[in-house]
Design a protein around this motif. Structure first.
Motif, PDB file in Angstrom:
ATOM      1  N   GLN A   1       0.854  -1.189   0.000  1.00 26.76           N
ATOM      2  CA  GLN A   1       0.000   0.000   0.000  1.00 26.76           C
ATOM      3  C   GLN A   1       0.894   1.245   0.000  1.00 26.76           C
ATOM      4  N   PRO A   2       0.612   2.228  -0.856  1.00 29.87           N
ATOM      5  CA  PRO A   2       1.498   3.394  -0.975  1.00 29.87           C
ATOM      6  C   PRO A   2       1.257   4.461   0.095  1.00 29.87           C
ATOM      7  N   ARG A   3       1.102   4.068   1.333  1.00 30.11           N
ATOM      8  CA  ARG A   3       0.955   4.962   2.482  1.00 30.11           C
ATOM      9  C   ARG A   3       0.876   4.088   3.729  1.00 30.11           C
ATOM     10  N   ASP A   4       1.216   4.664   4.872  1.00 32.58           N
ATOM     11  CA  ASP A   4       1.091   3.970   6.151  1.00 32.58           C
ATOM     12  C   ASP A   4      -0.335   4.115   6.672  1.00 32.58           C
ATOM     13  N   THR A   5      -0.728   3.198   7.546  1.00 37.20           N
ATOM     14  CA  THR A   5      -2.103   3.237   8.026  1.00 37.20           C
ATOM     15  C   THR A   5      -2.213   2.711   9.448  1.00 37.20           C
TER      16      THR A   5
ATOM     17  N   LEU B   1     -13.306  -4.278   9.724  1.00 39.53           N
ATOM     18  CA  LEU B   1     -13.038  -3.582   8.477  1.00 39.53           C
ATOM     19  C   LEU B   1     -12.123  -4.437   7.610  1.00 39.53           C
ATOM     20  N   VAL B   2     -12.501  -4.600   6.351  1.00 34.25           N
ATOM     21  CA  VAL B   2     -11.672  -5.325   5.383  1.00 34.25           C
ATOM     22  C   VAL B   2     -11.683  -4.535   4.082  1.00 34.25           C
ATOM     23  N   TYR B   3     -10.501  -4.218   3.558  1.00 34.09           N
ATOM     24  CA  TYR B   3     -10.429  -3.553   2.259  1.00 34.09           C
ATOM     25  C   TYR B   3      -9.231  -4.089   1.488  1.00 34.09           C
ATOM     26  N   SER B   4      -9.422  -4.320   0.204  1.00 32.70           N
ATOM     27  CA  SER B   4      -8.354  -4.810  -0.687  1.00 32.70           C
ATOM     28  C   SER B   4      -7.653  -6.031  -0.113  1.00 32.70           C
ATOM     29  N   GLY B   5      -8.422  -6.907   0.538  1.00 33.01           N
ATOM     30  CA  GLY B   5      -7.870  -8.128   1.096  1.00 33.01           C
ATOM     31  C   GLY B   5      -7.123  -7.950   2.394  1.00 33.01           C
TER      32      GLY B   5
ATOM     33  N   LYS C   1      -7.140  -6.816   6.472  1.00 29.15           N
ATOM     34  CA  LYS C   1      -7.984  -6.629   7.654  1.00 29.15           C
ATOM     35  C   LYS C   1      -7.135  -6.017   8.758  1.00 29.15           C
ATOM     36  N   PRO C   2      -7.244  -4.703   8.971  1.00 34.57           N
ATOM     37  CA  PRO C   2      -6.397  -4.064   9.981  1.00 34.57           C
ATOM     38  C   PRO C   2      -6.821  -4.409  11.399  1.00 34.57           C
ATOM     39  N   HIS C   3      -5.853  -4.404  12.298  1.00 34.68           N
ATOM     40  CA  HIS C   3      -6.155  -4.561  13.723  1.00 34.68           C
ATOM     41  C   HIS C   3      -6.868  -3.307  14.213  1.00 34.68           C
ATOM     42  N   ALA C   4      -7.920  -3.480  14.997  1.00 33.52           N
ATOM     43  CA  ALA C   4      -8.680  -2.344  15.516  1.00 33.52           C
ATOM     44  C   ALA C   4      -8.178  -1.964  16.902  1.00 33.52           C
TER      45      ALA C   4
END
Length: 240
Positions: free
Chosen positions: A72-76, A87-91, A93-96
């Motif tokens: 991904q071209p940015r940190d998140t 939340l799931v996007y583009s495969g 699933k970030p830790h909440a």
């Protein structure tokens, strides 16, 4: 700073208010954007920037785009209230994380809610752009977990970056099958649609409301001259 690169439609209205540089842009058909250029003071904004840059557990995940894996071209980072759907996007699933993990973010949430009476936010997606090559392509935050008319409040710190809005092409009944195609492929099939450009200032707030996610796409494009870091927080409401 706001500019309209194309002719303004007759049903679009731009209202400006004095004070903090607040603008309300009626995009038509129930879509609206609010931009407050001086939402947070200059020095206070740098205090938030320094905290977020140093204390957020940033990650640059691997995502899946058009069947291919890429960085991904940015940190998140993702913050959410307990009990919400994942939340799931583009495969990915970030830790909440919890709001309590980052007290200054709770202060920011209170400031946003005070500026937007009647709004509700229970999740937050943070992004860090570490230079001009970091970007986000054309997309809409139209996931079902946000409901049919999501309100998204975006607070920016650090390097100014351009934020673009582009109207989705109108679809006839024969073209509705394009809904199943990737956004980038649909864009190539449209010859013209309205576009707006905002320069998101340090300490600014931009809000997308109504049917903006249904009818419009947005992006933060690459910019060679944007050498410094930008941190952006997008407050959202997940429908439970």
């Amino acid at each position: 700073m706001y500019s309209n690169k194309f002719k303004k439609p007759e049903n679009e209205e731009v209202k400006e208010e004095s004070g903090r540089g607040k603008q309300s842009i009626d995009l038509g058909n129930g879509s609206e954007v609010i931009y407050i250029q001086r939402f947070i003071g200059f020095e206070k904004s740098w205090e938030f920037f320094d905290y977020l840059n140093k204390h957020i557990p940033w990650i640059r995940p691997t995502i899946r785009v058009f069947g291919r894996q890429c960085l991904q071209p940015r940190d998140t980072c993702y913050v959410a209230s307990p009990g919400l759907p994942e939340l799931v996007y583009s495969g990915y699933k970030p830790h909440a994380y919890s709001w309590d993990d980052f007290p200054p973010i709770k202060d920011l949430l209170d400031m946003v809610l005070e500026a937007l009476p009647g709004s509700k936010f229970n999740s937050l997606l943070l992004n860090r752009y570490k230079g001009g090559n970091d970007n986000v392509g054309w997309h809409a935050d139209d996931e079902k977990l946000y409901g049919p008319t999501p309100e998204i409040a975006s607070v920016s710190f650090g390097c100014e970056r351009e934020f673009l809005l582009k109207k989705r092409p109108m679809k006839s009944s024969q073209e509705r099958r394009l809904d199943d195609e990737p956004t980038s492929k649909r864009l190539k099939k449209s010859s013209h649609f309205d576009q707006h450009s905002f320069i998101l200032k340090h300490g600014s707030l931009l809000v997308m409301k109504g049917y903006t996610q249904r009818d419009w796409l947005h992006s933060v494009p690459k910019r060679a001259k944007a050498e410094a870091t930008r941190i952006n927080l997008t407050f959202r409401h997940v429908v439970v």
